[in-house]
Design a protein around this motif. Structure first.
Motif, PDB file in Angstrom:
ATOM      1  N   ALA A   1       0.849  -1.197   0.000  1.00 36.14           N
ATOM      2  CA  ALA A   1       0.000   0.000   0.000  1.00 36.14           C
ATOM      3  C   ALA A   1       0.876   1.235   0.000  1.00 36.14           C
ATOM      4  O   ALA A   1       1.879   1.308   0.715  1.00 36.14           O
ATOM      5  CB  ALA A   1      -0.910  -0.007   1.232  1.00 36.14           C
TER       6      ALA A   1
ATOM      7  N   LEU B   1      -6.900  -4.247  -9.720  1.00 35.68           N
ATOM      8  CA  LEU B   1      -6.453  -5.049  -8.565  1.00 35.68           C
ATOM      9  C   LEU B   1      -5.371  -4.327  -7.761  1.00 35.68           C
ATOM     10  O   LEU B   1      -5.395  -4.347  -6.528  1.00 35.68           O
ATOM     11  CB  LEU B   1      -5.907  -6.394  -9.026  1.00 35.68           C
ATOM     12  CG  LEU B   1      -6.887  -7.547  -9.165  1.00 35.68           C
ATOM     13  CD1 LEU B   1      -6.145  -8.876  -9.099  1.00 35.68           C
ATOM     14  CD2 LEU B   1      -7.967  -7.532  -8.091  1.00 35.68           C
TER      15      LEU B   1
ATOM     16  N   ALA C   1      -6.882  -1.737  -5.724  1.00 37.56           N
ATOM     17  CA  ALA C   1      -7.694  -2.295  -4.634  1.00 37.56           C
ATOM     18  C   ALA C   1      -6.861  -2.564  -3.383  1.00 37.56           C
ATOM     19  O   ALA C   1      -7.391  -2.607  -2.283  1.00 37.56           O
ATOM     20  CB  ALA C   1      -8.384  -3.579  -5.095  1.00 37.56           C
ATOM     21  N   VAL C   2      -5.555  -2.746  -3.545  1.00 46.58           N
ATOM     22  CA  VAL C   2      -4.708  -2.978  -2.372  1.00 46.58           C
ATOM     23  C   VAL C   2      -3.950  -1.715  -1.974  1.00 46.58           C
ATOM     24  O   VAL C   2      -2.986  -1.783  -1.210  1.00 46.58           O
ATOM     25  CB  VAL C   2      -3.733  -4.166  -2.580  1.00 46.58           C
ATOM     26  CG1 VAL C   2      -4.510  -5.429  -2.924  1.00 46.58           C
ATOM     27  CG2 VAL C   2      -2.702  -3.863  -3.664  1.00 46.58           C
TER      28      VAL C   2
ATOM     29  N   SER D   1      -2.088  -3.699   8.250  1.00 51.35           N
ATOM     30  CA  SER D   1      -1.988  -3.624   6.800  1.00 51.35           C
ATOM     31  C   SER D   1      -0.908  -4.568   6.264  1.00 51.35           C
ATOM     32  O   SER D   1      -1.112  -5.268   5.269  1.00 51.35           O
ATOM     33  CB  SER D   1      -1.718  -2.166   6.406  1.00 51.35           C
ATOM     34  OG  SER D   1      -1.030  -2.081   5.205  1.00 51.35           O
TER      35      SER D   1
ATOM     36  N   GLU E   1      -1.480  -7.851   3.773  1.00 47.04           N
ATOM     37  CA  GLU E   1      -0.796  -8.015   2.488  1.00 47.04           C
ATOM     38  C   GLU E   1      -0.087  -9.366   2.417  1.00 47.04           C
ATOM     39  O   GLU E   1      -0.113 -10.036   1.373  1.00 47.04           O
ATOM     40  CB  GLU E   1       0.219  -6.884   2.291  1.00 47.04           C
ATOM     41  CG  GLU E   1      -0.432  -5.523   2.064  1.00 47.04           C
ATOM     42  CD  GLU E   1       0.577  -4.390   1.966  1.00 47.04           C
ATOM     43  OE1 GLU E   1       1.790  -4.637   2.224  1.00 47.04           O
ATOM     44  OE2 GLU E   1       0.174  -3.267   1.646  1.00 47.04           O
TER      45      GLU E   1
ATOM     46  N   LEU F   1      -2.817 -12.033   1.767  1.00 47.97           N
ATOM     47  CA  LEU F   1      -3.237 -12.001   0.366  1.00 47.97           C
ATOM     48  C   LEU F   1      -2.133 -12.573  -0.521  1.00 47.97           C
ATOM     49  O   LEU F   1      -2.397 -13.346  -1.453  1.00 47.97           O
ATOM     50  CB  LEU F   1      -3.571 -10.564  -0.056  1.00 47.97           C
ATOM     51  CG  LEU F   1      -3.901 -10.369  -1.542  1.00 47.97           C
ATOM     52  CD1 LEU F   1      -5.091 -11.218  -1.970  1.00 47.97           C
ATOM     53  CD2 LEU F   1      -4.158  -8.894  -1.840  1.00 47.97           C
TER      54      LEU F   1
ATOM     55  N   LEU G   1      -8.863  -6.859   2.314  1.00 44.89           N
ATOM     56  CA  LEU G   1      -8.008  -7.108   1.146  1.00 44.89           C
ATOM     57  C   LEU G   1      -8.482  -8.310   0.341  1.00 44.89           C
ATOM     58  O   LEU G   1      -8.485  -8.284  -0.883  1.00 44.89           O
ATOM     59  CB  LEU G   1      -6.556  -7.344   1.577  1.00 44.89           C
ATOM     60  CG  LEU G   1      -5.654  -6.138   1.719  1.00 44.89           C
ATOM     61  CD1 LEU G   1      -4.186  -6.553   1.616  1.00 44.89           C
ATOM     62  CD2 LEU G   1      -5.941  -5.070   0.692  1.00 44.89           C
TER      63      LEU G   1
ATOM     64  N   ALA H   1     -11.352  -7.401  -1.669  1.00 47.12           N
ATOM     65  CA  ALA H   1     -11.002  -6.471  -2.753  1.00 47.12           C
ATOM     66  C   ALA H   1     -10.571  -7.220  -4.010  1.00 47.12           C
ATOM     67  O   ALA H   1     -10.659  -6.683  -5.105  1.00 47.12           O
ATOM     68  CB  ALA H   1      -9.896  -5.520  -2.296  1.00 47.12           C
ATOM     69  N   VAL H   2     -10.103  -8.454  -3.863  1.00 48.74           N
ATOM     70  CA  VAL H   2      -9.704  -9.219  -5.049  1.00 48.74           C
ATOM     71  C   VAL H   2     -10.773 -10.242  -5.437  1.00 48.74           C
ATOM     72  O   VAL H   2     -10.510 -11.155  -6.208  1.00 48.74           O
ATOM     73  CB  VAL H   2      -8.333  -9.920  -4.855  1.00 48.74           C
ATOM     74  CG1 VAL H   2      -7.259  -8.884  -4.536  1.00 48.74           C
ATOM     75  CG2 VAL H   2      -8.392 -10.993  -3.780  1.00 48.74           C
TER      76      VAL H   2
END
Lengths: 325, 325
Positions: free
Chosen positions: A140, A159, A162-163, B102, B106, B109, B159, B162-163
């Motif tokens: 991010a 995509l 989105a992150v 965050s 990540e 994901l 997250l 979001a995907v």
């Protein structure tokens, strides 16, 4: 055409025939051929379905295409069939736009995170049973330039945004307020823009204008420590220049799914570079992709028989399907 | 307190002192101590800052805490300091909620995509200079259960959604219409819900209720081919049961950042399992995390001096900071 007569469809395929062809076989004479058999299959054929989309056999068999009206290729990139005789003919060219978008976008997001979190380093340590804590990066807040504003580039942009990444596009025309990219800069001025991004993603179609666009000058323009991802075509890149930029440490890493020469030869230095992630031209090839590809062709074939407009018609001067703006 | 008198702050740290402590040092007597020096540092101290959050030294030094009013720990999980004497004391406990959200999301994901795209397989092939095309999975449309509905679990849910994944939470209370999860199921009924998910992510706080919750029964309840991710605490898992479920092939993979024993001992069979991704308790530790941790403490310290309410106050009966709603 509207049909009393049964159309002839030539299919260029390797060892593996396309699945789910029943809807086409029911209404057409379908001739499956490999590269050697292609001229015979093309003679008298109305339609050519290039299922083996990596094959370079079409130009050499073109002399036999005596009544061809439509060529469909089972890929997004049409560069394997962009030879002058086709380009200047009346044969309509369509591609498989849309099939790969989501899968390739996921691959790109995955390699971006894999670099940030050093997954490759973790795997190498794991192989040596070695526990080593490291600090890693956040994704991010970092920035990406997506070079190529077709549907795959758009899916990638969505995509990455989105992150929490900030994403810019590079395309033929500079513009603002693009729905997926916000800002699009002109590919012609690429080196001016490259210094501003943490990640640069190549997904442009391969044309005379884009061939070799990622060369020593482009890599030198990138931010020190930037990373490069290629999910477009190997020939977008001057491979020796990329290797030099990685060796010098100017680029921090590259994730490559496509190569100037495929399969990548065993002697390529890319294989052993620790900051390079290699995959075998597969980023879009999700389980079920072959069926999805045939579905696109079969849908277009039904349109063609019924005289309805085809989908994904390639602009043969541009070398890709222009976006409906 | 409001301040004529200079408060005494004990800091438990290892070899590495916390950075950026100037704002605290300007107004307090700060005593840096390792495990051995902790009792001396605690004697007469008002505040204990557990910067070395993996240390188990606090219970053994507790007898010297003769005027302690507040303990802050530089982690999200407070299990290392949840011993009975602290739990039953009037000492306020705060944690570093928020710092890791965050970065951990990540990481999660990233491993979800890495499994779907078989990045580990690509790296192993790369090491052998072997080009092998494979079909891989799409992430969009798959489902995840996030066990733990604190801020890290929420960041993960956001997250993954979001995907294009469908995400459900598991927490203390079942509920609908949660802003991040939509549906939250009750952790008490976990095995009833586990069969419905492609990926199960453990991020619950470690408490008496959650210890060993991922055992043979839980793994057997998961969908065949499901994958498991642990970014919570190693003790949430019965490691031998996880290994068995992976060996049997019932689970397709596990990404593990935390372990019952850390560092993971070299003899652990997990190291060599091809469907396991191991990292060294680092998923939240982005470049700058140490500064961010001290910033959280320094902010709370200013609040404490001024008599304002502290942030991230742990409910010592629950073992974590309860969510506000």
């Amino acid at each position: 055409m509207s049909g009393t007569e049964s159309p002839v469809v030539a299919v260029l395929c390797g060892d593996r025939r396309p699945p789910d062809m029943d809807p086409v076989e029911r209404v057409a004479t379908v001739r499956y051929a490999d590269a050697g058999g292609l001229p015979d299959a093309l003679r008298g054929a109305d339609v050519l379905f290039v299922y083996d989309f990596l094959s370079r056999a079409v130009p050499g068999a073109w002399h036999a295409a005596d009544r061809l009206r439509w060529l469909h290729i089972a890929s997004a990139g049409v560069d394997p069939v962009m030879f002058p005789e086709l380009r200047h003919s009346d044969v309509v060219l369509t591609n498989s736009r849309g099939v790969f978008d989501s899968a390739i976008a996921e691959y790109v997001l995955g390699v971006v995170i894999a670099f940030a979190k050093d997954f490759a380093g973790s795997l190498r340590l794991q192989q040596r049973r070695t526990w080593r804590h490291r600090e890693t990066e956040r994704v991010a807040g970092t920035s990406a330039l997506v070079v190529g504003t077709g549907p795959i580039g758009r899916a990638i942009a969505r995509l990455l945004r989105a992150v929490g990444m900030s994403v810019t596009g590079a395309g033929r025309r500079a513009r603002e307020a693009d729905p997926d990219f916000g800002r699009v800069v002109a590919s012609e001025e690429l080196t001016r823009h490259l210094p501003h991004f943490d990640v640069v993603i190549a997904v442009a179609p391969l044309t005379e204008r884009t061939k070799g666009m990622f060369d020593a000058r482009a890599f030198a323009a990138m931010r020190p420590g930037a990373r490069f991802v290629n999910v477009g075509r190997g020939e977008l890149v001057v491979t020796s220049d990329l290797i030099a930029a990685l060796r010098e440490g100017h680029l921090a890493g590259a994730a490559l799914d496509v190569f100037e020469q495929e399969p990548l030869p065993p002697e390529s230095p890319l294989w052993t570079m620790e900051n390079v992630l290699i995959s075998a031209h597969m980023s879009g090839d999700f389980v079920g992709w072959r069926n999805a590809l045939v579905e696109v062709f079969a849908d277009n074939f039904a349109r063609w028989r019924e005289g309805r407009p085809l989908r994904n018609v390639v602009d043969k001067r541009l070398g890709y399907v222009p976006s409906t703006p």
